[in-house]
Design an enzyme around this catalytic site. Structure first.
Site, mmCIF file in Angstrom:
data_model
loop_
_atom_site.group_PDB
_atom_site.id
_atom_site.type_symbol
_atom_site.label_atom_id
_atom_site.label_comp_id
_atom_site.label_asym_id
_atom_site.label_seq_id
_atom_site.Cartn_x
_atom_site.Cartn_y
_atom_site.Cartn_z
ATOM 1 C CE LYS A 22 -1.806 1.642 4.040
ATOM 2 N NZ LYS A 22 -1.542 3.071 4.193
ATOM 3 C CG ASN A 23 2.468 2.687 3.530
ATOM 4 O OD1 ASN A 23 1.279 2.941 3.356
ATOM 5 N ND2 ASN A 23 3.009 2.546 4.735
ATOM 6 N NE ARG A 92 0.196 11.866 7.625
ATOM 7 C CZ ARG A 92 0.477 13.089 7.949
ATOM 8 N NH1 ARG A 92 -0.439 13.867 8.472
ATOM 9 N NH2 ARG A 92 1.675 13.571 7.764
ATOM 10 C CB CYS A 116 -4.660 9.695 12.285
ATOM 11 S SG CYS A 116 -3.089 9.364 13.001
ATOM 12 N NE ARG A 121 0.442 10.112 10.766
ATOM 13 C CZ ARG A 121 0.187 9.041 9.995
ATOM 14 N NH1 ARG A 121 -0.894 8.363 10.181
ATOM 15 N NH2 ARG A 121 1.039 8.677 9.059
ATOM 16 C CG ASP A 305 3.214 1.478 9.502
ATOM 17 O OD1 ASP A 305 2.805 2.309 10.330
ATOM 18 O OD2 ASP A 305 3.282 1.717 8.273
ATOM 19 N NE ARG A 397 -7.175 3.841 5.834
ATOM 20 C CZ ARG A 397 -6.221 4.199 6.687
ATOM 21 N NH1 ARG A 397 -6.465 4.226 7.973
ATOM 22 N NH2 ARG A 397 -5.040 4.551 6.268
HETATM 23 C C1 UD1 Z 1 4.328 6.834 6.452
HETATM 24 C C2 UD1 Z 1 3.478 5.609 6.289
HETATM 25 C C3 UD1 Z 1 2.938 5.161 7.638
HETATM 26 C C4 UD1 Z 1 4.085 4.967 8.619
HETATM 27 C C5 UD1 Z 1 4.976 6.202 8.669
HETATM 28 C C6 UD1 Z 1 6.231 6.016 9.507
HETATM 29 C C7 UD1 Z 1 2.509 5.926 4.095
HETATM 30 C C8 UD1 Z 1 1.279 6.201 3.288
HETATM 31 N N1 UD1 Z 1 2.347 5.950 5.429
HETATM 32 O O1 UD1 Z 1 3.499 7.869 6.976
HETATM 33 O O2 UD1 Z 1 2.267 3.922 7.427
HETATM 34 O O3 UD1 Z 1 3.549 4.758 9.912
HETATM 35 O O4 UD1 Z 1 5.401 6.550 7.340
HETATM 36 O O5 UD1 Z 1 6.988 4.973 9.003
HETATM 37 O O6 UD1 Z 1 3.561 5.631 3.571
HETATM 38 N N2 UD1 Z 1 6.567 14.565 10.703
HETATM 39 C C9 UD1 Z 1 6.671 15.900 10.994
HETATM 40 N N3 UD1 Z 1 6.319 16.799 10.027
HETATM 41 C C10 UD1 Z 1 5.903 16.412 8.781
HETATM 42 C C11 UD1 Z 1 5.819 15.036 8.491
HETATM 43 C C12 UD1 Z 1 6.158 14.127 9.480
HETATM 44 O O7 UD1 Z 1 7.042 16.292 12.088
HETATM 45 O O8 UD1 Z 1 5.631 17.278 7.950
HETATM 46 C C13 UD1 Z 1 6.937 13.562 11.728
HETATM 47 C C14 UD1 Z 1 5.763 12.688 12.154
HETATM 48 O O9 UD1 Z 1 4.985 13.276 13.154
HETATM 49 C C15 UD1 Z 1 6.489 11.432 12.626
HETATM 50 C C16 UD1 Z 1 7.692 11.359 11.707
HETATM 51 O O10 UD1 Z 1 7.832 12.655 11.140
HETATM 52 O O11 UD1 Z 1 6.935 11.602 13.946
HETATM 53 C C17 UD1 Z 1 7.602 10.330 10.605
HETATM 54 O O12 UD1 Z 1 6.378 10.503 9.893
HETATM 55 P P1 UD1 Z 1 6.285 10.241 8.322
HETATM 56 O O13 UD1 Z 1 7.429 9.378 7.902
HETATM 57 O O14 UD1 Z 1 6.100 11.528 7.609
HETATM 58 O O15 UD1 Z 1 4.953 9.421 8.186
HETATM 59 P P2 UD1 Z 1 3.994 9.368 6.939
HETATM 60 O O16 UD1 Z 1 4.749 9.599 5.683
HETATM 61 O O17 UD1 Z 1 2.783 10.191 7.195
#
Ligand code: UD1
Length: 418
Positions: A22-23, A92, A116, A121, A305, A397
Site C-alpha cells: 500500500k505505502n 492522509r 488521526c 500528524r 507500523d 484500508r
Molecule cells: C508513512 C506511512 C505510515 C508509517 C509512517 C512512519 C505511508 C502512506 N504511510 O506515513 O504507514 O507509519 O510513514 O513509518 O507511507 N513529521 C513531521 N512533520 C511532517 C511530516 C512528518 O514532524 O511534515 C513527523 C511525524 O509526526 C512522525 C515522523 O515525522 O513523527 C515520521 O512521519 P512520516 O514518515 O512523515 O509518516 P507518513 O509519511 O505520514
C-alpha cells in the site's frame, strides 16, 4: 459496518503470496501526475486506500482503470488542482498530490489531512521542503493553497525528523524543478526507494538512491510511470507476527527478505525461526515466544507500523517485554483492546511494558486504526474462545481480504456484513 467473528485458538500453517505494498503504490500513483500519458502500475493491492486515491486522481482529470491488480492512470487530460476535504480526510496520504501538482500544474489546493487516531500528524516538512523549491504556500480555511506559476526551482532542504511522506512529496516537486536540488536526511524506507527508481526510469535525474542524501537535477518532462509494486513488508510482517503469536509454520512468497530484516531480527530475538530464500521466507514457531525489547525507528530500524502486531505477540511471551515508540509517541490505541483480551500491559508515556500471559481470552473489541486492528485480529486467532472485532473497515484500508488469507492458513474468521 462489517465485523469479524474469530474462533480461536488456531495455529497458522501453509503458504501465502504477499500482496503489493500500500505505502509503495500511493506515491507511484501520485507520481503519475508528473507525467502525461498512460502510467501502468502492476501488483497493485485491492484496498480501500488505493480506491480513495483513485478518486482523488479522477477529480484532477486523470482516468484510472483497475483491472485485477493492474492500475492504469491516464493523465492526458489533467484539469483540476484540488484535493477536497471529503476525500483527504479519509486518507492522509492524499497530501502526496501536493508536490506533483505544484511541479506540473503550477497550482495546488489540497485539504489539510488533519490528525488521526493516534494524535497529530503534521505536514510542516512537506510545506517547508516545497517552499525551499520556490512554491508559495498558505494555509487557508483548512486547505493548503499553493502556487508556483513560474515553475519550481532547485533548492536545498533537510528533513528533520526523517519523513517518508515529506521525502516523497518534495522529491516529486524537485524532479521537474529548474536546476539542482539537494535533499538531506531523506527517508530510506523501501517504498521511497521504489519511488526514486520509478522516477529515474521515467527520465528523472536523481543521484544517491537508497541513501539519505538525494541530489536531483530537474528535467523538463517525464515519461509515464511503469512499475511493479514491491511486496508489502508490513503485511508480511503482520503474518510473521501472527505465527509468533499463534504458533505454526508459514511460508511467505514474493517478499524481499532484506526489507523484512528489522522485523526478522526482533522475531529471532523472540526465538522464532525464520528461514530466508531469495524471494520468500518461512516462519516457524512452536511454544510461547521469548520476551523482547523493541524500539521503533525509521528504516532500517524496526517499523512503527509493526509495533502493535509485535506487541500482541509479546502479550503471550514467557516473560516481560518492553516496547518504545519513538515515531508516534501516542500510537497505543491497541493497548486497551489487547487488555480486553487478557493481555497485561502497562503504559507509561511512549513506553509499554508487556507482562506475558499464558493465553489470551476472546472478547468483543473495537478496531481503532489500521495496524492496531491487525494486532487484534492476530490476538483473536490465538485467543481462546470467540473474539468479535467491530469496525473492521480500518483493516480493509490496508490489508486485502485479511480474513480470507488467514483462513487459508487455518484461522477461523467470519466476516459479518452490516
Ligand atoms: C508513512 C506511512 C505510515 C508509517 C509512517 C512512519 C505511508 C502512506 N504511510 O506515513 O504507514 O507509519 O510513514 O513509518 O507511507 N513529521 C513531521 N512533520 C511532517 C511530516 C512528518 O514532524 O511534515 C513527523 C511525524 O509526526 C512522525 C515522523 O515525522 O513523527 C515520521 O512521519 P512520516 O514518515 O512523515 O509518516 P507518513 O509519511 O505520514
Amino acid at each position: 459496518m462489517d465485523r469479524f467473528i474469530i474462533h480461536g485458538p488456531t495455529r497458522l500453517a501453509g503458504e501465502l503470496a504477499v500482496s503489493g505494498a500500500k505505502n509503495a503504490v500511493l506515491p507511484l500513483m501520485a507520481a503519475a501526475l508528473l507525467t502525461r500519458g498512460e502510467s501502468v502500475v502492476s501488483n497493485v493491492p485491492d484496498l480501500q486506500d488505493v480506491r480513495f486515491f483513485t478518486t482523488i486522481l479522477e477529480g484532477l482529470g486523470a482516468r484510472c482503470t483497475l483491472d485485477g491488480h493492474e492500475l492504469s492512470i491516464d493523465t492526458s487530460n489533467l484539469a483540476g488542482f484540488e484535493a477536497p476535504y471529503d476525500l483527504v480526510r479519509k486518507m492522509r496520504a492524499s497530501v502526496y498530490v501536493l508536490g506533483p501538482l505544484l511541479a506540473s500544474q503550477g497550482r495546488a489546493r489540497v485539504s489539510l489531512p488533519g490528525g488521526c487516531a493516534w494524535g497529530p500528524r503534521p505536514v510542516n516538512l512537506h510545506l517547508e521542503g516545497l517552499r525551499a523549491l520556490g512554491a508559495k504556500l498558505e494555509l487557508n480555511e483548512g486547505y493548503i493553497e499553493g502556487e508556483s506559476l513560474a515553475g519550481l526551482h532547485g533548492g536545498r532542504y533537510r528533513f528533520e525528523p526523517s519523513s517518508v511522506g515529506a521525502t516523497a512529496n518534495v522529491l516529486m516537486g524537485a524532479v521537474l524543478a529548474r536546476g539542482e536540488s539537494l535533499l538531506e536526511n531523506c527517508a530510506v524506507e523501501p517504498e521511497v526507494t521504489q519511488l526514486v527508481e520509478a522516477l529515474i526510469a521515467s527520465g528523472a535525474k536523481i543521484e544517491g538512491i537508497g541513501t539519505t542524501t538525494l541530489q536531483i537535477q530537474g528535467v523538463d518532462e517525464l515519461q509515464p510511470i511503469r512499475r511493479r509494486v514491491i511486496a508489502d513488508r508490513i503485511e508480511a510482517g503482520t503474518l510473521m507476527a501472527g505465527v509468533a503469536l499463534a504458533g505454526g509454520r508459514v511460508r511467505l512468497t514474493g517478499v524481499d527478505p532484506v526489507h523484512l530484516r528489522p522485523v526478522t531480527a526482533v522475531l529471532q530475538d523472540m526465538q522464532i525461526r525464520i528461514d530466508e530464500d531469495a524471494d520468500a521466507l518461512t516462519v516457524t514457531a512452536g511454544e510461547r515466544p521469548q520476551p523482547v525489547e523493541v524500539v521503533t525507528r525509521p528504516y532500517p530500524g524496526f517499523p512503527t507500523d509493526m509495533q502493535a502486531q509485535i506487541m500482541a505477540a509479546c502479550a503471550v511471551a514467557t516473560g516481560t517485554s518492553f516496547m518504545t515508540e519513538t515515531i508516534y509517541p501516542d500510537r497505543f490505541t491497541h493497548v486497551a483492546e489487547l487488555r480486553r483480551l487478557g493481555a497485561d500491559i502497562r503504559l507509561d508515556g511512549a513506553q509499554a511494558t508487556i507482562f506475558g500471559v499464558e493465553r489470551l481470552q476472546g472478547a468483543p473489541v473495537m478496531a481503532t486504526d489500521l495496524r492496531a486492528s491487525a494486532a487484534l485480529v492476530l490476538a483473536g486467532v490465538a485467543a481462546e474462545g470467540e473474539t468479535v472485532i467491530n469496525r473492521v473497515y480500518h483493516i480493509d484500508r490496508g490489508y486485502e481480504r485479511i480474513e480470507e488469507r488467514l483462513c487459508s492458513l487455518g484461522a477461523r474468521i467470519e466476516r459479518v456484513r452490516g
